[in-house]
Write a protein that holds these residues in place. Sequence first.
Motif, PDB file in Angstrom:
ATOM      1  N   VAL A  35      11.216  10.869   1.723  1.00 43.28           N
ATOM      2  CA  VAL A  35      11.837  10.727   3.038  1.00 43.28           C
ATOM      3  C   VAL A  35      11.012  11.464   4.092  1.00 43.28           C
ATOM      4  CG1 VAL A  35      13.874  11.264   4.421  1.00 43.28           C
ATOM      5  CG2 VAL A  35      14.139  10.401   2.088  1.00 43.28           C
ATOM      6  N   LEU A  36      10.536  12.666   3.760  1.00 48.42           N
ATOM      7  CA  LEU A  36       9.721  13.430   4.708  1.00 48.42           C
ATOM      8  C   LEU A  36       8.421  12.694   5.035  1.00 48.42           C
ATOM      9  CD1 LEU A  36      10.167  17.060   3.339  1.00 48.42           C
ATOM     10  CD2 LEU A  36      11.145  16.088   5.418  1.00 48.42           C
ATOM     11  N   VAL A  37       7.801  12.126   4.006  1.00 45.76           N
ATOM     12  CA  VAL A  37       6.558  11.383   4.223  1.00 45.76           C
ATOM     13  C   VAL A  37       6.811  10.205   5.174  1.00 45.76           C
ATOM     14  CG1 VAL A  37       4.964   9.795   3.090  1.00 45.76           C
ATOM     15  CG2 VAL A  37       5.383  12.048   2.109  1.00 45.76           C
ATOM     16  N   LEU A  44      13.948  16.484  -5.458  1.00 49.10           N
ATOM     17  CA  LEU A  44      12.748  16.980  -4.780  1.00 49.10           C
ATOM     18  C   LEU A  44      11.817  15.828  -4.412  1.00 49.10           C
ATOM     19  CD1 LEU A  44      10.507  19.111  -4.087  1.00 49.10           C
ATOM     20  CD2 LEU A  44       9.933  19.088  -6.524  1.00 49.10           C
ATOM     21  N   VAL A  45      11.585  14.919  -5.356  1.00 49.65           N
ATOM     22  CA  VAL A  45      10.685  13.778  -5.113  1.00 49.65           C
ATOM     23  C   VAL A  45      11.253  12.872  -4.029  1.00 49.65           C
ATOM     24  CG1 VAL A  45       9.691  11.715  -6.160  1.00 49.65           C
ATOM     25  CG2 VAL A  45       9.729  13.858  -7.432  1.00 49.65           C
ATOM     26  N   GLY A  46      12.554  12.597  -4.093  1.00 51.56           N
ATOM     27  CA  GLY A  46      13.167  11.733  -3.087  1.00 51.56           C
ATOM     28  C   GLY A  46      13.099  12.326  -1.691  1.00 51.56           C
ATOM     29  N   CYS A  68      10.188   0.445   4.861  1.00 51.20           N
ATOM     30  CA  CYS A  68       9.198   1.470   4.485  1.00 51.20           C
ATOM     31  C   CYS A  68       9.874   2.625   3.747  1.00 51.20           C
ATOM     32  CB  CYS A  68       8.489   2.003   5.731  1.00 51.20           C
ATOM     33  SG  CYS A  68       7.372   0.841   6.517  1.00 51.20           S
ATOM     34  N   LEU A  69      11.045   3.042   4.244  1.00 50.74           N
ATOM     35  CA  LEU A  69      11.756   4.150   3.611  1.00 50.74           C
ATOM     36  C   LEU A  69      12.188   3.787   2.194  1.00 50.74           C
ATOM     37  CD1 LEU A  69      13.071   6.943   3.767  1.00 50.74           C
ATOM     38  CD2 LEU A  69      15.076   5.859   4.805  1.00 50.74           C
ATOM     39  N   ALA A  70      12.769   2.588   2.046  1.00 52.80           N
ATOM     40  CA  ALA A  70      13.209   2.160   0.715  1.00 52.80           C
ATOM     41  C   ALA A  70      12.028   2.035  -0.235  1.00 52.80           C
ATOM     42  CB  ALA A  70      13.946   0.824   0.827  1.00 52.80           C
ATOM     43  N   THR A  71      10.911   1.488   0.265  1.00 53.17           N
ATOM     44  CA  THR A  71       9.715   1.353  -0.575  1.00 53.17           C
ATOM     45  C   THR A  71       9.197   2.715  -1.001  1.00 53.17           C
ATOM     46  OG1 THR A  71       9.124  -0.693   0.570  1.00 53.17           O
ATOM     47  CG2 THR A  71       7.384   0.416  -0.667  1.00 53.17           C
ATOM     48  N   ALA A  72       9.143   3.649  -0.052  1.00 53.83           N
ATOM     49  CA  ALA A  72       8.617   4.984  -0.363  1.00 53.83           C
ATOM     50  C   ALA A  72       9.505   5.695  -1.386  1.00 53.83           C
ATOM     51  CB  ALA A  72       8.515   5.803   0.920  1.00 53.83           C
ATOM     52  N   VAL A  73      10.818   5.625  -1.195  1.00 54.37           N
ATOM     53  CA  VAL A  73      11.723   6.318  -2.111  1.00 54.37           C
ATOM     54  C   VAL A  73      11.655   5.719  -3.511  1.00 54.37           C
ATOM     55  CG1 VAL A  73      14.151   6.800  -2.601  1.00 54.37           C
ATOM     56  CG2 VAL A  73      13.263   7.093  -0.277  1.00 54.37           C
ATOM     57  N   LEU A  74      11.696   4.387  -3.589  1.00 50.94           N
ATOM     58  CA  LEU A  74      11.643   3.748  -4.902  1.00 50.94           C
ATOM     59  C   LEU A  74      10.297   3.977  -5.582  1.00 50.94           C
ATOM     60  CD1 LEU A  74      13.445   0.356  -4.176  1.00 50.94           C
ATOM     61  CD2 LEU A  74      14.294   2.277  -5.542  1.00 50.94           C
ATOM     62  N   ALA A  75       9.205   3.882  -4.806  1.00 50.93           N
ATOM     63  CA  ALA A  75       7.877   4.062  -5.397  1.00 50.93           C
ATOM     64  C   ALA A  75       7.646   5.492  -5.845  1.00 50.93           C
ATOM     65  CB  ALA A  75       6.807   3.661  -4.382  1.00 50.93           C
ATOM     66  N   SER A  76       8.434   6.421  -5.348  1.00 51.99           N
ATOM     67  CA  SER A  76       8.321   7.819  -5.796  1.00 51.99           C
ATOM     68  C   SER A  76       9.266   8.111  -6.950  1.00 51.99           C
ATOM     69  CB  SER A  76       8.633   8.762  -4.628  1.00 51.99           C
ATOM     70  OG  SER A  76       7.741   8.581  -3.571  1.00 51.99           O
ATOM     71  N   LEU A  77      10.518   7.626  -6.843  1.00 53.97           N
ATOM     72  CA  LEU A  77      11.519   7.961  -7.855  1.00 53.97           C
ATOM     73  C   LEU A  77      11.284   7.256  -9.183  1.00 53.97           C
ATOM     74  CD1 LEU A  77      14.833   8.044  -5.786  1.00 53.97           C
ATOM     75  CD2 LEU A  77      13.518   9.967  -6.688  1.00 53.97           C
ATOM     76  N   ALA A 126       0.831  -1.217   0.000  1.00 56.01           N
ATOM     77  CA  ALA A 126       0.000   0.000   0.000  1.00 56.01           C
ATOM     78  C   ALA A 126       0.860   1.259   0.000  1.00 56.01           C
ATOM     79  CB  ALA A 126      -0.922  -0.007   1.217  1.00 56.01           C
ATOM     80  N   ILE A 127       2.011   1.221   0.701  1.00 56.41           N
ATOM     81  CA  ILE A 127       2.924   2.377   0.675  1.00 56.41           C
ATOM     82  C   ILE A 127       3.362   2.647  -0.757  1.00 56.41           C
ATOM     83  CG2 ILE A 127       5.194   3.205   1.381  1.00 56.41           C
ATOM     84  CD1 ILE A 127       4.830   1.601   3.967  1.00 56.41           C
ATOM     85  N   ALA A 128       3.825   1.598  -1.421  1.00 56.64           N
ATOM     86  CA  ALA A 128       4.267   1.759  -2.806  1.00 56.64           C
ATOM     87  C   ALA A 128       3.120   2.188  -3.705  1.00 56.64           C
ATOM     88  CB  ALA A 128       4.871   0.444  -3.305  1.00 56.64           C
ATOM     89  N   ASN A 129       1.966   1.576  -3.534  1.00 59.95           N
ATOM     90  CA  ASN A 129       0.817   1.869  -4.375  1.00 59.95           C
ATOM     91  C   ASN A 129       0.382   3.329  -4.240  1.00 59.95           C
ATOM     92  OD1 ASN A 129      -1.333   0.979  -6.145  1.00 59.95           O
ATOM     93  ND2 ASN A 129      -2.692   1.197  -4.387  1.00 59.95           N
ATOM     94  N   THR A 130       0.286   3.802  -3.003  1.00 61.03           N
ATOM     95  CA  THR A 130      -0.167   5.178  -2.772  1.00 61.03           C
ATOM     96  C   THR A 130       0.833   6.185  -3.334  1.00 61.03           C
ATOM     97  OG1 THR A 130      -1.278   4.460  -0.762  1.00 61.03           O
ATOM     98  CG2 THR A 130      -0.912   6.806  -1.012  1.00 61.03           C
TER      99      THR A 130
END
Length: 871
Positions: free
Chosen positions: A795-797, A789-791, A843-852, A757-761
């Motif tokens: 990280v902030l999220v 900027l996205v990365g 979670c951090l790695a998932t969020a960064v990859l799913a954004s970048l 869900a983290i990656a999906n969102t």
Amino acid sequence: MLSLAWHTVRARFSSLVGTFVALGLGVALLAAMALTLVSTLGGPGTGPRWYVTPDVVVAGATTVSVTTGSGDDRETETVRTQRSRGLPADLVDRLSAMFSSATAATTATAATTATAATTATATAASPVRMVADAAAYAVVAGAPGDTVHPWSAAGLHNYTWVAGAAPRTEGEVVLSGPTAHRPGDQVTVLTARGAETFTVSGVLRTSAPAALYMVDRVVTDLAGGRIEAVALTAGPGESVPTLADQARAAVGVGDGDAVQVLRGNSRARAEPDPDADRRETAIALLSATTGLAAFVSIFVVSGTFTYAVDARRREFGLLRAAGTTPRQVFRLVLGEALVVGVLAAAVGGALGAMLAPRFARWLAGTGFTPSDFTARFVFWPVAAAFGVGLVVALLGAWLAARRAGRVAPIAALREAAVDPRPMTLARVVVGLAALGGCVPMLVAMSAVHSSDAIALVLLSAMLLVVACAMFAPLVVPPVVRLLTAPLAASSGGVVLLARHSAVTAVRRTAATAAPVLVTVGIASATLTGFGTLQAATQSAAHDRITADAVAVPGGGAGLADPTVARLRAVPGVAAAIPVTEDPVYVSAGGEPEEWTGRYATGADLATVLDLPVVDGNLADLTGTATIAVPAGRWKLGDTAEIWLGDATPVRLRVVAVFDRQLDLDETVLLPWDLRRGHASQVADTVYLRFAADSVVTAGGATVGAARAGAAAIASAGGATVVETDDYLSAAGEQEARTNRQGAIAMLGMALVYTGIAIANTLVMATRDRAREFATVRLAGATRRQVLGLVGIEAVLVTCVGVLLAAVVTAVTAAGARHGLADLAPSVPVAVPWLPLGAIILACLATAVLASLVPAALLLRRPPAELAGVRE
């Protein structure tokens, strides 16, 4: 409108993939957990496994019942015990007399049957075969099973020979396979009489529970004359109902509810249920897992659908400008949600039905469920998961669609991504409701002063997660400014731009932080709560056990009374106190409640255990009619009415009262002699105390010699003597291992889902920012700067979600610690930093990859082309 919704779904399918994935996987998770739970609630197999061939089984009671009220308000609550009560001593004689002929030969055979052997007797009309079954403790290393039965009982179920033949002498034994032992091998059998040598006469294979078999006379002696059941097989022409009626006629009026006559599938009630504890544990574990699955599914699905609709504000502005009414916008959004919801929920239900058997096999492999446990397909849990997913999707879309329909066209068409009113009325109401429900939970957790307080941690954490998610828009701006303050001055404009983007698009930031919050918050609160309980229990055990050493049986065996007596006789051993645990049942709140009964010898018990006795004396725990109880329920001198583990009711005089402690919660102490005929005939543990002087006997034996002598005797009895600290460390490691497996079972699939869900969102959020990226690029930013900027935003999220999860963990840990404070010498808050760190990094790695990754794909296009990407 539904037709139009179908066309818009087809046209916007790529942008609706995120909501489809969230709902489909959420329904799959819920369906898989519900199917596994329903399969567990199905209980053991419907048919007998041991008493397969007999038509009728006469056995002792296997239930404990508590009746309250009278007349129409009369209610009876019943629980099943793991073992049956022993049959009355003269019942076998009565049954034998009923089914035997008048010939002297048959009468003589019947007399033999009365001593727990077997007989085939005949009436004048037809023969009736009668087998008296007994069971006693017996273990052979390298062979399955921990009980021995008379060879005559082997015919009560089907078996095939692997090798060898039936036992013919008192020194022979038949083993159940699989085993490496073969006929002719000499094996050591650990029994209630101690370690004995037998010769293997045969090895058989059976679908019945594994057991050992010896000649009937030996088993009768080992069982102390206790008869488990009498199996009756009708002869030709004899009806089973008639045979059952005849057996009931032999049961005396005084036997009351102590005896049951069973036929058909009910014969299984006469069989021991060694998996009962694991089944109860599995039900509790899977109930929590299913509740957690429902929570995270609802949380993620509703949030995803709400965010997906909010992100289409410009599209709805165009529709409104073209003349669409708010009602039409509302119906369009609901129609799209219905189409996507039905398709996704159907796929999720099918996927859940496929996952459930695999999850059940994993549970069986870890030992949380019986080894033959599997998940069977039942329609209604899948249908319920389908309905829940669809309703949640529609509800999330409904709330967002109402807001979308009320937005003025000009306001919706504005290019700025600023959220004018991030805190809506719905957020405030839901957040306050979650806090209102959490407060009583935390109060109860702090006031209950019992290990049951930990059961409230998960529910409290869920409510706190909802509250934090709802009020996140208020927290995001100050937290983001605080996190970026150290870097804003030295990192150029990228950090400032990231901070500005996260603060202005507060609702988007809160929505993308929500899956991180639920992932880290639930995992952290649950692991910390159970870690704190384990640490408090270990603290209590360290203070409780004052023995110098502990004799611990290995491989599921136990220490027999003769071995314990030899340990006491070792020069230099001042005390050897055996202890064994078995369930007991206490009437509580109108229903039988399972407690722990610890059988021990009261004399010298205080020399090895520091029990918090507040009244009475443990030395009086002798005979078969005494009991020591926790404070608050009984007083010294009262008569405590309880049921033993084999459903036998007893009335015991309270001779000692001890203070409630974590390791003594819902525990009673029972005299060692009371266990005979009712509980295990061997000790689970023997606590040893050595003489304090350097020379402990007139013969000059030292403490070291006493330890060596005790170790040698314990080894011969199948046990090991270990230092108390080593014993406590090993017990702590075993408990920690069990807790880890339980945490994986409860949290594993839910955390995988929330990770997806983290990656999906974040993929959804990044794809919707194509125009924003084009504007930044046209303003002069490079592709690398936009990716930076996205990365940074990712990280902030993640940091926002982790900080909110820390609040959830701190509050629940404080409540758990306060609830356990009076039950242990110390209650350290045990935070499992290593697994939590791994979860946060994931979670951090998932969020960064799913954004970048989606951002990099978008930025491959020129800025002008990117500005024209269709929404």
